[in-house]
Design an enzyme around this catalytic site. Structure first.
Site, mmCIF file in Angstrom:
data_model
loop_
_atom_site.group_PDB
_atom_site.id
_atom_site.type_symbol
_atom_site.label_atom_id
_atom_site.label_comp_id
_atom_site.label_asym_id
_atom_site.label_seq_id
_atom_site.Cartn_x
_atom_site.Cartn_y
_atom_site.Cartn_z
ATOM 1 N N GLU A 141 47.602 48.468 46.219
ATOM 2 C CA GLU A 141 46.886 47.525 47.069
ATOM 3 C C GLU A 141 47.746 46.307 47.436
ATOM 4 O O GLU A 141 47.233 45.236 47.768
ATOM 5 C CB GLU A 141 45.596 47.096 46.371
ATOM 6 C CG GLU A 141 44.661 48.269 46.115
ATOM 7 C CD GLU A 141 43.379 47.859 45.409
ATOM 8 O OE1 GLU A 141 42.564 47.171 46.040
ATOM 9 O OE2 GLU A 141 43.207 48.223 44.238
ATOM 10 N N GLY A 143 38.371 41.458 48.634
ATOM 11 C CA GLY A 143 39.269 41.058 49.704
ATOM 12 C C GLY A 143 38.971 39.671 50.230
ATOM 13 O O GLY A 143 37.810 39.297 50.399
ATOM 14 N N ASN A 177 33.426 44.119 42.125
ATOM 15 C CA ASN A 177 34.827 43.758 42.357
ATOM 16 C C ASN A 177 35.041 42.306 41.966
ATOM 17 O O ASN A 177 34.403 41.406 42.529
ATOM 18 C CB ASN A 177 35.183 43.932 43.839
ATOM 19 C CG ASN A 177 35.048 45.376 44.282
ATOM 20 O OD1 ASN A 177 35.948 46.175 44.100
ATOM 21 N ND2 ASN A 177 33.899 45.704 44.859
ATOM 22 N N ARG A 208 32.080 40.552 43.969
ATOM 23 C CA ARG A 208 31.279 41.183 45.011
ATOM 24 C C ARG A 208 30.670 42.441 44.417
ATOM 25 O O ARG A 208 31.389 43.276 43.861
ATOM 26 C CB ARG A 208 32.129 41.548 46.229
ATOM 27 C CG ARG A 208 31.294 41.989 47.446
ATOM 28 C CD ARG A 208 32.148 42.657 48.506
ATOM 29 N NE ARG A 208 32.544 43.995 48.080
ATOM 30 C CZ ARG A 208 33.761 44.508 48.293
ATOM 31 N NH1 ARG A 208 34.690 43.817 48.888
ATOM 32 N NH2 ARG A 208 34.032 45.732 47.874
ATOM 33 N N SER A 263 39.822 49.334 46.905
ATOM 34 C CA SER A 263 40.138 49.369 48.339
ATOM 35 C C SER A 263 40.103 50.783 48.912
ATOM 36 O O SER A 263 40.808 51.088 49.876
ATOM 37 C CB SER A 263 41.502 48.721 48.613
ATOM 38 O OG SER A 263 41.471 47.354 48.291
ATOM 39 N N TYR A 278 40.689 47.973 56.487
ATOM 40 C CA TYR A 278 41.782 47.025 56.641
ATOM 41 C C TYR A 278 42.645 47.198 57.887
ATOM 42 O O TYR A 278 43.384 46.292 58.255
ATOM 43 C CB TYR A 278 42.692 47.095 55.399
ATOM 44 C CG TYR A 278 41.947 46.753 54.137
ATOM 45 C CD1 TYR A 278 41.557 45.452 53.864
ATOM 46 C CD2 TYR A 278 41.613 47.743 53.214
ATOM 47 C CE1 TYR A 278 40.851 45.134 52.708
ATOM 48 C CE2 TYR A 278 40.915 47.434 52.053
ATOM 49 C CZ TYR A 278 40.540 46.131 51.809
ATOM 50 O OH TYR A 278 39.848 45.820 50.683
ATOM 51 N N GLU A 306 29.576 49.496 42.439
ATOM 52 C CA GLU A 306 30.662 48.893 41.670
ATOM 53 C C GLU A 306 30.614 47.376 41.814
ATOM 54 O O GLU A 306 29.877 46.827 42.640
ATOM 55 C CB GLU A 306 32.028 49.408 42.114
ATOM 56 C CG GLU A 306 32.389 49.098 43.554
ATOM 57 C CD GLU A 306 33.749 49.664 43.946
ATOM 58 O OE1 GLU A 306 34.402 50.272 43.084
ATOM 59 O OE2 GLU A 306 34.145 49.485 45.099
ATOM 60 N N ASP A 322 28.629 45.928 45.039
ATOM 61 C CA ASP A 322 28.346 46.912 46.083
ATOM 62 C C ASP A 322 27.175 47.802 45.650
ATOM 63 O O ASP A 322 27.134 48.259 44.500
ATOM 64 C CB ASP A 322 29.572 47.781 46.349
ATOM 65 C CG ASP A 322 30.747 46.964 46.878
ATOM 66 O OD1 ASP A 322 30.556 45.773 47.191
ATOM 67 O OD2 ASP A 322 31.859 47.521 46.984
#
Length: 332
Positions: free
Chosen positions: A17, A283, A279, A261, A152, A222, A277, A263
């Site tokens: 990443e 990002g 994070n 974050r 990612s 991305y 998940e 999800d």
């Protein structure tokens, strides 16, 4: 004039990443209020070499905008703690648990947080098993095959047959020795940002990811210019509140601090909500759904960065206070 706070922004690193991290770092460096902070970019190369050796007398705080192994898994966090430098984001344990999808699921299950059906196995178990179907027979097609310790959408495959499953597992094993296979759930993909310390974290307005095709892969996240999220998500108030409450539960389940974050998958027909998940360093690009969720919740990007840095200093003061208390009680 008040002396500016020196903020070292860590980026790059040896994980897959690397490029995502550079994008995030550029956004952070550009948005740090220059009247308050002196940005110090620190770009780690793909071999893991640092351009400088960080010291407490050189920088005041570190913003580790690193994604994936060696940056988001507790390794850098532990290094910064040994140096005694305050840093943004989750600590060693929370980072490690969230980075490993298997450890993360175990933490969620222990706290009664709903997750999608899934199984996991090591590379040795995969190689030693004659009947590959036996490892995943409790799941239905389609499935998602993922390396346990990466993010990612790197190394992830959506599979609908044993042939695709084998190929997906081999791909995942190029990134990690531990593989997780999850059953697909036909659902809306939601996100929610968490911000704050251990005691009183806050949850943002939920957002919804706009998934082109079957799933949101690395290119869509991305490399595409297409819109990837609607914030806030159009949801019944009950569901939106459940997303926010469950996000805080997930944050506490891993011992989160600073930011994360979360999800989700939301099955409208059944009303079920699953945590996909969490994070700990999502990002931070200009298109970041985490930053956008907080902007829609009344915290603009520069203010978000300032709050995260303030939280880093607050944790550092707490650590120092505890260490002094222990020293006094021990008589040393």
């Amino acid at each position: 004039m008040t002396e500016r706070v020196r903020v070292a922004v860590l980026a790059g690193g040896p994980s897959a990443e690397h490029e995502v991290s550079l994008q995030s770092a550029h956004a952070v460096l550009d948005a740090l209020p220059k009247e308050l902070y002196e940005p110090v970019p620190v770009i780690i190369d793909r071999q893991g070499r640092w351009p400088v050796e960080l010291r407490r007398d050189q920088v005041d705080v570190v913003f580790p905008v690193l994604h994936g192994p060696f940056g988001e898994d507790g390794v850098v966090q532990g290094h910064l703690e040994t140096l005694g430098i305050p840093y943004v984001g989750c600590g060693v344990l929370a980072s490690a648990v969230a980075m490993d999808k298997v450890a993360m699921r175990r933490a969620f299950l222990a706290e009664g947080i709903p997750v999608t059906p899934g199984v996991w196995f090591t590379e040795h178990e995969w190689r030693a098993t004659i009947d590959s179907w036996g490892l995943v027979k409790s799941l239905d097609w389609p499935m998602y095959v993922k390396p346990s310790g990466l993010g990612s959408s790197i190394g992830i495959s959506r599979v609908t047959s044993m042939e695709e499953l084998r190929a997906g597992v081999e791909l995942a094993l190029t990134h990690d020795r531990l593989v997780i296979v999850e059953q697909e759930v036909a659902a809306r993909e939601l996100i929610c940002g968490v911000l704050g310390g251990h005691d009183f974290p806050e949850a943002s307005l939920p957002g919804e990811l706009l998934v082109p095709g079957d799933w949101l892969d690395y290119e869509a996240k991305y490399l595409s210019n297409a819109e990837i999220a609607t914030i806030p998500a159009v949801l019944p108030e009950r569901v939106a509140e459940e997303v926010r409450e469950t996000s805080l539960r997930a944050f506490r389940a891993i011992g989160g601090y600073g930011l994360a974050r979360v999800d989700f998958l939301y099955e409208e027909e059944s009303g079920r909500l699953y945590v996909l998940e969490i994070n700990t360093m999502p990002g931070f690009t200009a298109r970041s759904v985490y930053a956008r969720a907080w902007a829609e919740s009344g915290v603009p990007y520069p203010d978000l960065l300032r709050r995260l840095i303030d939280l880093a200093f607050a944790r550092s003061r707490q650590v120092i206070a505890r260490s002094r208390h222990v020293t006094v009680r021990s008589g040393k």
